[in-house]
Write a protein that holds these residues in place. Structure first.
Motif, PDB file in Angstrom:
ATOM      1  N   ASP A   1       0.847  -1.191   0.000  1.00  0.00           N
ATOM      2  CA  ASP A   1       0.000   0.000   0.000  1.00  0.00           C
ATOM      3  C   ASP A   1       0.882   1.241   0.000  1.00  0.00           C
ATOM      4  OD1 ASP A   1      -1.869   1.969   0.279  1.00  0.00           O
ATOM      5  OD2 ASP A   1      -2.822   1.144   2.075  1.00  0.00           O
ATOM      6  N   ARG A   2       1.025   1.881  -1.151  1.00  0.00           N
ATOM      7  CA  ARG A   2       1.910   3.046  -1.284  1.00  0.00           C
ATOM      8  C   ARG A   2       1.348   4.283  -0.585  1.00  0.00           C
ATOM      9  NH1 ARG A   2       6.077   2.368  -4.969  1.00  0.00           N
ATOM     10  NH2 ARG A   2       6.513   0.132  -5.080  1.00  0.00           N
ATOM     11  N   GLU A   3       0.082   4.243  -0.161  1.00  0.00           N
ATOM     12  CA  GLU A   3      -0.521   5.376   0.522  1.00  0.00           C
ATOM     13  C   GLU A   3      -0.601   5.159   2.033  1.00  0.00           C
ATOM     14  OE1 GLU A   3      -1.234   8.112  -1.092  1.00  0.00           O
ATOM     15  OE2 GLU A   3      -0.647   7.180  -3.005  1.00  0.00           O
ATOM     16  N   LEU A   4      -0.125   4.017   2.510  1.00  0.00           N
ATOM     17  CA  LEU A   4      -0.241   3.682   3.930  1.00  0.00           C
ATOM     18  C   LEU A   4       0.640   4.592   4.779  1.00  0.00           C
ATOM     19  CD1 LEU A   4      -1.240   1.732   6.163  1.00  0.00           C
ATOM     20  CD2 LEU A   4       0.758   0.320   5.656  1.00  0.00           C
ATOM     21  N   ARG A   5       0.090   5.108   5.878  1.00  0.00           N
ATOM     22  CA  ARG A   5       0.857   5.894   6.839  1.00  0.00           C
ATOM     23  C   ARG A   5       1.029   5.054   8.111  1.00  0.00           C
ATOM     24  NH1 ARG A   5      -1.346  10.926   8.609  1.00  0.00           N
ATOM     25  NH2 ARG A   5       0.788  11.709   8.808  1.00  0.00           N
ATOM     26  N   PHE A   6       2.276   4.925   8.556  1.00  0.00           N
ATOM     27  CA  PHE A   6       2.594   4.062   9.690  1.00  0.00           C
ATOM     28  C   PHE A   6       2.430   4.846  10.997  1.00  0.00           C
ATOM     29  CE2 PHE A   6       4.464   2.059   6.096  1.00  0.00           C
ATOM     30  CZ  PHE A   6       4.438   0.693   6.368  1.00  0.00           C
TER      31      PHE A   6
END
Length: 490
Positions: free
Chosen positions: A68-73
């Protein structure tokens, strides 16, 4: 997202706890058992087991970032303050590195390593860790100027290295293919091969050699933090990055605040600078190539050095103008003297000959001068030779060091010179550069000969004896890198 897969409390060395790999907390912990008399300490084995467990945790982070290139950790900090990761960061540092403002060295810290790491881990977990200012030092560049370097304290280096490893697991999935600087599994020679193969196999007739003026001192902190927050939502990670950026420098005993730039020399600076240029240049250059380039175009970036090749001069000029405007938006500026557009490639020599302009110009990249040349069969090739000013600077440095070692034992000086020659050849030993690396070896032998003759007015050292010494101590140099087409095909 919570990538937690282990206990917050340090694990006691010994038998690993049951169900400790994936449960939120280990089901049980066991005491470490003393070794039988005469048995070796098992630190190496324990470190290997820890490394596997740490890598497994980062693999899960890497997989999530890739899926997921839009995932924020949102939960990453526990990966940083894990005592095992801090230990790995400590052992990965140079043993003889310079000390920071606190004067603590690697060996001094290691005398009570476990207690120091447990205390550091606890402070990181509680939020009691405070970043200290970096010690400012200056090193001489090949052109005679001084380059500022920041030397963090040892604990700052440990925490920064652990943080950089965690950040790398995320951002390596985002970084583009033509970015080569300070990335795992990539070297300067990969970037050099990409330039050579790109110019040789693509329709490149114009090369833009771009250099960013004082990049590490010009990075805008506000923009950098915004770029970090594209992927990182863990406020503790962001807060500590801000601490390192705002820690300031210690110069001549006075602390000075820094409002922009990332200190060269810190462990976290390479990935932060790559992240900055990833958003400012890499993604923009990809879009520009897709939307605006009329002909073929190649791009290679190593840190703040950029090489772009174009089929048409009009593309190169528009890219140069748009890049200048793009950089200005993010507080960056192209160096007016080091940035230039030259005619270079397979057809450059014939085109310039028709116009009566002589041979194509050359450009420098990562220590090599790139020259338009042909093989014996007339086929075009990019000839890479050691930059003359780099060669002169290295010879001068060897001469200075030999004066310091004037009365040292011959075997000691011989071993040192062997390491210098070997290291030089390992970097500059690219195909078709054998003459330059052999010249360096010959010059080192000449400097050592004159140094040995200065040791006594009654010396009987002749060149015949000197060549015997050289054969004994100074290794013969050879090409140590494959041809670009063998290692990389763009």
């Amino acid at each position: 997202m919570d990538e937690r897969g282990k206990s917050d409390s340090p694990i006691v060395p010994g038998k690993p706890p049951n169900k400790g790999g994936g449960a939120p907390r280990p089901a049980e912990a066991v005491e470490g058992r003393g070794l039988a008399k005469g048995n070796p300490v098992r630190h190496d084995r324990d470190r290997a087991q820890d490394r596997v467990a740490l890598q497994s945790a980062l693999d899960r982070v890497r997989q999530a970032a890739s899926n997921d290139r839009e995932l924020r950790f949102t939960t990453l900090w526990h990966h940083v303050y894990d005592a095992r990761r801090l230990r790995e960061a400590y052992f990965s540092m140079k043993r003889n590195a310079s000390a920071g403002v606190d004067g603590q060295t690697w060996r001094q810290y290691g005398e009570e390593l476990e207690s120091h790491l447990e205390d550091l881990s606890d402070r990181l977990r509680r939020g009691a860790y405070r970043a200290k200012p970096v010690r400012r030092v200056f090193i001489s560049k090949a052109d005679g100027r001084q380059r500022p370097l920041g030397v963090p304290t040892l604990e700052d280096k440990i925490v920064q290295r652990a943080t950089a490893e965690v950040l790398s697991a995320i951002y390596e999935t985002d970084f583009v293919g033509f970015s080569y600087g300070f990335r795992p599994g990539r070297s300067p020679h990969d970037a050099l091969d990409a330039v050579s193969v790109g110019i040789t196999r693509r329709k490149v007739s114009w090369v833009l050699d771009a250099d960013i003026r004082g990049f590490y001192d010009a990075v805008d902190h506000e923009w950098l933090v915004r770029f970090v927050e594209h992927r990182i939502a863990d406020r503790r990670v962001v807060r500590h990055i801000k601490k390192w950026l705002k820690a300031g420098v210690m110069e001549d005993g006075e602390r000075r605040r820094v409002e922009e730039g990332t200190p060269q020399g810190s462990s976290v600076s390479p990935i932060l600078s790559n992240l900055y240029l990833h958003h400012v240049f890499d993604l923009w250059a990809q879009r520009w190539r897709q939307k605006h380039a009329r002909g073929e175009m190649i791009v290679v970036r190593f840190a703040d050095d950029i090489i772009a090749g174009f089929q048409y001069k009009s593309d190169a000029e528009r890219f140069w103008a748009d890049m200048r405007e793009r950089f200005h938006t993010f507080s960056l500026e192209l160096h007016p003297d080091k940035t230039r557009l030259i005619e270079f490639g397979r057809f450059a020599a014939q085109a310039r000959e028709r116009r009566g302009q002589g041979k194509p110009e050359t450009f420098d990249f990562l220590g090599f001068t790139h020259i338009c040349a042909t093989k014996r069969n007339g086929k075009f090739v990019v000839l890479r030779q050691t930059m003359k000013k780099r060669l002169r600077a290295k010879v001068k440095a060897v001469k200075t060091e030999l004066r310091i070692r004037l009365h040292d034992p011959v075997p000691e000086v011989g071993r040192w010179l062997a390491s210098v020659v070997r290291g030089h050849a390992q970097y500059y030993g690219v195909p078709r550069n054998s003459r330059a690396i052999n010249l360096f070896r010959h010059q080192v032998i000449g400097l050592w000969y004159r140094s040995l003759r200065r040791r006594s007015h009654k010396t009987r050292l002749t060149w015949r004896r000197m060549y015997r010494l050289a054969r004994r101590w100074i290794p013969y140099v050879r090409i140590s890198h494959p041809y670009p087409e063998q290692r990389l095909c763009v």
